[in-house]
Design a protein around this motif. Structure first.
Motif, PDB file in Angstrom:
ATOM      1  N   GLU A  64       0.935  -1.123  -0.092  1.00  0.00           N
ATOM      2  CA  GLU A  64       0.090  -0.062  -0.058  1.00  0.00           C
ATOM      3  C   GLU A  64       0.776   1.402  -0.036  1.00  0.00           C
ATOM      4  OE1 GLU A  64      -4.223   1.251   1.734  1.00  0.00           O
ATOM      5  OE2 GLU A  64      -2.687   0.438   3.159  1.00  0.00           O
ATOM      6  N   ASP A  65       1.880   1.177   0.652  1.00  0.00           N
ATOM      7  CA  ASP A  65       2.872   2.287   0.886  1.00  0.00           C
ATOM      8  C   ASP A  65       3.555   2.534  -0.594  1.00  0.00           C
ATOM      9  OD1 ASP A  65       4.306   4.528   2.264  1.00  0.00           O
ATOM     10  OD2 ASP A  65       6.055   2.888   2.035  1.00  0.00           O
ATOM     11  N   GLN A  66       3.949   1.773  -1.197  1.00  0.00           N
ATOM     12  CA  GLN A  66       4.348   1.980  -2.417  1.00  0.00           C
ATOM     13  C   GLN A  66       3.655   2.256  -3.610  1.00  0.00           C
ATOM     14  OE1 GLN A  66       6.848  -1.591  -3.873  1.00  0.00           O
ATOM     15  NE2 GLN A  66       7.623  -2.129  -1.857  1.00  0.00           N
ATOM     16  N   LEU A  67       2.438   1.673  -3.475  1.00  0.00           N
ATOM     17  CA  LEU A  67       1.150   2.125  -4.294  1.00  0.00           C
ATOM     18  C   LEU A  67       0.942   3.843  -4.093  1.00  0.00           C
ATOM     19  CD1 LEU A  67      -1.269  -0.672  -4.181  1.00  0.00           C
ATOM     20  CD2 LEU A  67      -0.093   0.271  -6.255  1.00  0.00           C
ATOM     21  N   GLU A  68       0.664   3.909  -2.780  1.00  0.00           N
ATOM     22  CA  GLU A  68       0.530   5.577  -2.472  1.00  0.00           C
ATOM     23  C   GLU A  68       1.886   6.386  -2.890  1.00  0.00           C
ATOM     24  OE1 GLU A  68      -0.159   5.704   1.695  1.00  0.00           O
ATOM     25  OE2 GLU A  68      -2.238   4.700   1.319  1.00  0.00           O
ATOM     26  N   ARG A  69       3.089   6.071  -2.709  1.00  0.00           N
ATOM     27  CA  ARG A  69       4.246   6.778  -3.450  1.00  0.00           C
ATOM     28  C   ARG A  69       4.502   6.686  -4.640  1.00  0.00           C
ATOM     29  NH1 ARG A  69       8.400   4.565   0.723  1.00  0.00           N
ATOM     30  NH2 ARG A  69       9.753   6.032  -0.472  1.00  0.00           N
ATOM     31  N   GLY A  70       3.826   5.902  -5.521  1.00  0.00           N
ATOM     32  CA  GLY A  70       3.834   5.868  -6.822  1.00  0.00           C
ATOM     33  C   GLY A  70       5.115   4.895  -7.365  1.00  0.00           C
ATOM     34  N   LEU A  71       5.680   4.229  -6.347  1.00  0.00           N
ATOM     35  CA  LEU A  71       6.791   3.373  -6.655  1.00  0.00           C
ATOM     36  C   LEU A  71       6.272   2.014  -7.164  1.00  0.00           C
ATOM     37  CD1 LEU A  71       8.729   3.649  -3.202  1.00  0.00           C
ATOM     38  CD2 LEU A  71       9.163   5.129  -5.351  1.00  0.00           C
ATOM     39  N   LEU A  72       5.035   1.795  -6.995  1.00  0.00           N
ATOM     40  CA  LEU A  72       4.405   0.505  -7.647  1.00  0.00           C
ATOM     41  C   LEU A  72       2.862   0.881  -8.298  1.00  0.00           C
ATOM     42  CD1 LEU A  72       5.188  -2.747  -7.463  1.00  0.00           C
ATOM     43  CD2 LEU A  72       3.489  -2.478  -5.614  1.00  0.00           C
ATOM     44  N   ASP A  73       2.879   0.220  -9.491  1.00  0.00           N
ATOM     45  CA  ASP A  73       1.692   0.557 -10.004  1.00  0.00           C
ATOM     46  C   ASP A  73       0.626  -0.657  -9.656  1.00  0.00           C
ATOM     47  OD1 ASP A  73       2.356  -1.498 -11.825  1.00  0.00           O
ATOM     48  OD2 ASP A  73       2.236  -0.344 -13.498  1.00  0.00           O
ATOM     49  N   GLU A  74      -0.516  -0.190  -9.993  1.00  0.00           N
ATOM     50  CA  GLU A  74      -1.642  -1.253  -9.864  1.00  0.00           C
ATOM     51  C   GLU A  74      -1.701  -2.637 -10.313  1.00  0.00           C
ATOM     52  OE1 GLU A  74      -6.357  -1.313 -10.511  1.00  0.00           O
ATOM     53  OE2 GLU A  74      -5.717   0.348  -9.819  1.00  0.00           O
ATOM     54  N   GLN A  75      -0.937  -2.446 -11.594  1.00  0.00           N
ATOM     55  CA  GLN A  75      -0.759  -3.851 -12.346  1.00  0.00           C
ATOM     56  C   GLN A  75       0.106  -4.625 -11.600  1.00  0.00           C
ATOM     57  OE1 GLN A  75      -2.525  -5.190 -15.065  1.00  0.00           O
ATOM     58  NE2 GLN A  75      -1.298  -6.951 -14.673  1.00  0.00           N
ATOM     59  N   ALA A  76       1.264  -4.083 -10.985  1.00  0.00           N
ATOM     60  CA  ALA A  76       2.152  -4.714 -10.151  1.00  0.00           C
ATOM     61  C   ALA A  76       1.361  -5.533  -8.960  1.00  0.00           C
ATOM     62  CB  ALA A  76       3.412  -3.992  -9.650  1.00  0.00           C
ATOM     63  N   ALA A  77       0.554  -4.757  -8.208  1.00  0.00           N
ATOM     64  CA  ALA A  77      -0.297  -5.179  -7.313  1.00  0.00           C
ATOM     65  C   ALA A  77      -1.133  -6.487  -7.925  1.00  0.00           C
ATOM     66  CB  ALA A  77      -1.014  -4.213  -6.421  1.00  0.00           C
ATOM     67  N   ARG A  78      -1.927  -6.107  -8.802  1.00  0.00           N
ATOM     68  CA  ARG A  78      -2.647  -7.382  -9.378  1.00  0.00           C
ATOM     69  C   ARG A  78      -1.874  -8.571  -9.668  1.00  0.00           C
ATOM     70  NH1 ARG A  78      -7.635  -5.850 -10.868  1.00  0.00           N
ATOM     71  NH2 ARG A  78      -8.043  -3.581 -10.881  1.00  0.00           N
ATOM     72  N   GLU A  79      -0.618  -8.384 -10.067  1.00  0.00           N
ATOM     73  CA  GLU A  79       0.158  -9.687 -10.442  1.00  0.00           C
ATOM     74  C   GLU A  79       0.459 -10.338  -9.110  1.00  0.00           C
ATOM     75  OE1 GLU A  79       3.788  -8.582 -12.780  1.00  0.00           O
ATOM     76  OE2 GLU A  79       2.671  -7.639 -14.165  1.00  0.00           O
TER      77      GLU A  79
END
Length: 92
Positions: A64-79
């Motif tokens: 969640e932190d990485q998503l909020e900071r833009g270090l990870l995109d939603e597609q990576a989380a979906r994977e």
């Protein structure tokens, strides 16, 4: 999209995330199968214990932190969640 929504979308609960992470740790341990001393050192040092402690909560918070900071995109989380769902289905 929030992590809760992604978890729901993939029909996952914390136990499924725990299984996914346990699978990743197992794969990591197996990479040392030719060098059992590395596995022993990981257990002996407490490193493995530290990895296991609240691993699912720490993983989700970090994600969640990485998503909020833009270090990870939603597609990576979906994977991550797609893999977790696949492991969940094989587990049954």
């Amino acid at each position: 999209m929030s992590l809760d929504a992604l978890l729901e979308e993939h029909d996952l609960v914390l136990d499924d995330i725990r299984w996914y992470l346990a699978s990743r740790i197992t794969e990591s341990l197996l990479t040392h199968s030719e060098n059992p001393e590395e596995i022993t050192r990981r257990i002996w040092s407490g490193s493995l214990e530290a990895e296991l402690y609240n691993m699912e909560e720490r993983f989700l918070a970090d994600l969640e932190d990485q998503l909020e900071r833009g270090l990870l995109d939603e597609q990576a989380a979906r994977e991550h969640f797609s893999t977790a769902r696949m492991l969940k289905m094989r587990r049954r």
